[in-house]
Design an enzyme around this catalytic site. Structure first.
Site, PDB file in Angstrom:
ATOM      1  N   ASP A  77       0.823  -1.220   0.000  1.00 31.81           N
ATOM      2  CA  ASP A  77       0.000   0.000   0.000  1.00 31.81           C
ATOM      3  C   ASP A  77       0.850   1.261   0.000  1.00 31.81           C
ATOM      4  O   ASP A  77       2.056   1.222   0.280  1.00 31.81           O
ATOM      5  CB  ASP A  77      -0.945   0.011   1.207  1.00 31.81           C
ATOM      6  CG  ASP A  77      -0.198   0.022   2.544  1.00 31.81           C
ATOM      7  OD1 ASP A  77       0.861  -0.632   2.646  1.00 31.81           O
ATOM      8  OD2 ASP A  77      -0.672   0.697   3.483  1.00 31.81           O
ATOM      9  N   GLU A 170       0.195  -1.523   5.515  1.00 33.38           N
ATOM     10  CA  GLU A 170       1.248  -1.134   6.456  1.00 33.38           C
ATOM     11  C   GLU A 170       1.061   0.310   6.895  1.00 33.38           C
ATOM     12  O   GLU A 170       1.265   0.660   8.051  1.00 33.38           O
ATOM     13  CB  GLU A 170       2.634  -1.293   5.802  1.00 33.38           C
ATOM     14  CG  GLU A 170       3.802  -1.081   6.751  1.00 33.38           C
ATOM     15  CD  GLU A 170       4.367   0.335   6.768  1.00 33.38           C
ATOM     16  OE1 GLU A 170       5.243   0.599   7.602  1.00 33.38           O
ATOM     17  OE2 GLU A 170       3.917   1.193   5.970  1.00 33.38           O
TER      18      GLU A 170
HETATM   19 ZN   LIG Z   1       6.951   2.025   3.978  1.00 32.09          ZN
END
Ligand SMILES: [Zn+2]
Length: 399
Positions: A77, A170
């Site tokens: 992401d 993340e």
């Molecule tokens: Zn990163």
């Protein structure tokens, strides 16, 4: 164009922004477009890949028998702060040290970003000014793919068995949440999610947060003398009762901080939210005591007010785990030595997915990517350093 850079450019063109307001897993379905693309790419290398129900991509490449399996992780992401849609990466060949016109009215020069000076003579990939680049962490993905590609095309090179997992979400703190660490199957691993090639990190903050709820005594102001206790006034006093120099704007390196991230208040009630950070867990505990002291101080100074203080721990410094596993640092330092990079060991002023992996039983420091200025339109990749990182990871994984 070289295949590894092409792979990076293909990845950044796929929009994979995550969404912290979403309850779904992964938080945005578009991240699966990249997951599928990576699985396809792995299949083309002859490596079986699985995308599980959480959108995590798992793959493994067998290595020499008797060597520990080593894991590699990058996240798919991109950050919330800036759009990652319709990224139009531009290549600057042989950077001359001047101002780079990104487009959309934006430019980037060493005057504003002194780190650009170290890239003179290198090829860079920059944005077109209206999106982030997504080198965080698609540079990591492309580095890992290049490493696998290398070992597949050179079966004569003995190397550790390699376990790969690519994770969504993340950037919204949910990266390791659904990782099956047994299935990942690595003895230890590395996140490839940092900046410059010499940057090597295995220390994160210890993190906690505090919620403060202040209840005042609301009385008509015309009739308030000796009775009114303004919850908002108490909130200001509470914040002033904490050590002033322990705010993020006054700290760096290994200095911890208390950060007031939100405050809402009326006469009747005020609420404050703080994050509390320190690399040293004893110092973190003493910062928590400062909150208790501030509570006692304002309760004394403002009789009649009630202060509720709730402190909870968030994550721990992964160094606790790494210190128990010298073989992890040995493997990394062997790699740095082989490629002639002097590692710079910097504590991370934040957390990493590797901290999550470490506390799940898979020690996991962080390596660089060759990319800079993450999370915005000034993000860029140094192509030479990107290749250096590929060499470094190969060196770590080779026997
Ligand atoms: Zn990163």
């Amino acid at each position: 164009m070289d295949k590894t850079l092409q792979r990076f450019l293909d990845c950044v063109r796929i929009d994979t922004q995550s969404d912290d307001q979403s309850e779904s897993i992964p938080s945005t379905a578009k991240q699966l477009n990249l997951a599928k693309r990576l699985a396809e790419d792995l299949k083309n290398l002859g490596i079986a890949a699985e995308i599980d129900q959480f959108g995590i991509v798992y793959a493994s490449l067998p290595g020499k028998e008797g060597l520990d399996p080593i894991g590699l992780n990058s996240h798919m992401d991109t950050a919330l702060e800036c759009s990652g849609k319709d990224v139009k990466p531009q290549i600057i060949e042989n950077y001359d040290g001047g101002t780079i016109e990104l487009g959309n009215g934006y430019s980037m020069s060493p005057k504003d970003f002194s780190n650009l000076n170290k890239h003179i003579g290198h090829d860079l990939v920059v944005t077109s000014g209206d999106t982030l680049l997504g080198a965080d962490d698609k540079a990591g993905l492309a580095i890992i793919m290049a490493v696998l590609d290398h070992f597949v095309s050179h079966p004569e090179i003995p190397h550790h068995p390699i376990r790969v997992c690519f994770t969504p979400d993340e950037e919204i703190g949910r990266g390791p949440d659904h990782v099956d660490i047994k299935k990942f199957g690595a003895k230890f691993a590395f996140t490839v999610d940092g900046s410059s090639p010499e940057e090597f990190s295995y220390e994160t903050f210890n993190a906690a947060h505090a919620d403060v709820i202040i209840k005042g005594v609301s009385i008509h102001p015309g009739d308030a003398k000796g009775k009114l206790v303004n919850a908002s006034t108490v909130a200001f006093a509470f914040d002033r009762a904490l050590p002033e120099k322990q705010r993020p704007e006054f700290t760096c390196g290994r200095e911890g901080f208390n950060h007031l991230v939100g405050i809402v208040g009326s006469v009747d009630e005020a609420k404050m939210h703080y994050i509390i950070r320190n690399h040293d867990k004893n110092l973190l505990e003493s910062q928590k005591k400062d909150f208790e002291k501030a509570k006692a101080a304002v309760e004394k100074a403002f009789p009649g007010c009630k202060v509720e203080l709730k402190i909870e721990n968030d994550y721990r410094n992964m160094r606790e785990v790494i210190d128990q596993h010298p073989e992890v640092l040995e493997a990394a330092f062997k790699g740095y030595k082989r490629v002639g990079i002097e590692p710079k060991i910097d504590p991370i002023r934040g957390g990493t997915d590797g901290a999550g992996f470490s506390f799940m039983g898979c020690p996991c420091p962080n390596l660089g990517t060759g990319s800079y200025n993450h999370h915005g339109r000034f993000e860029y990749l140094d192509v030479n350093e990107f290749h250096q990182m590929i060499d470094l990871v190969i060196a770590i994984l080779s026997e």
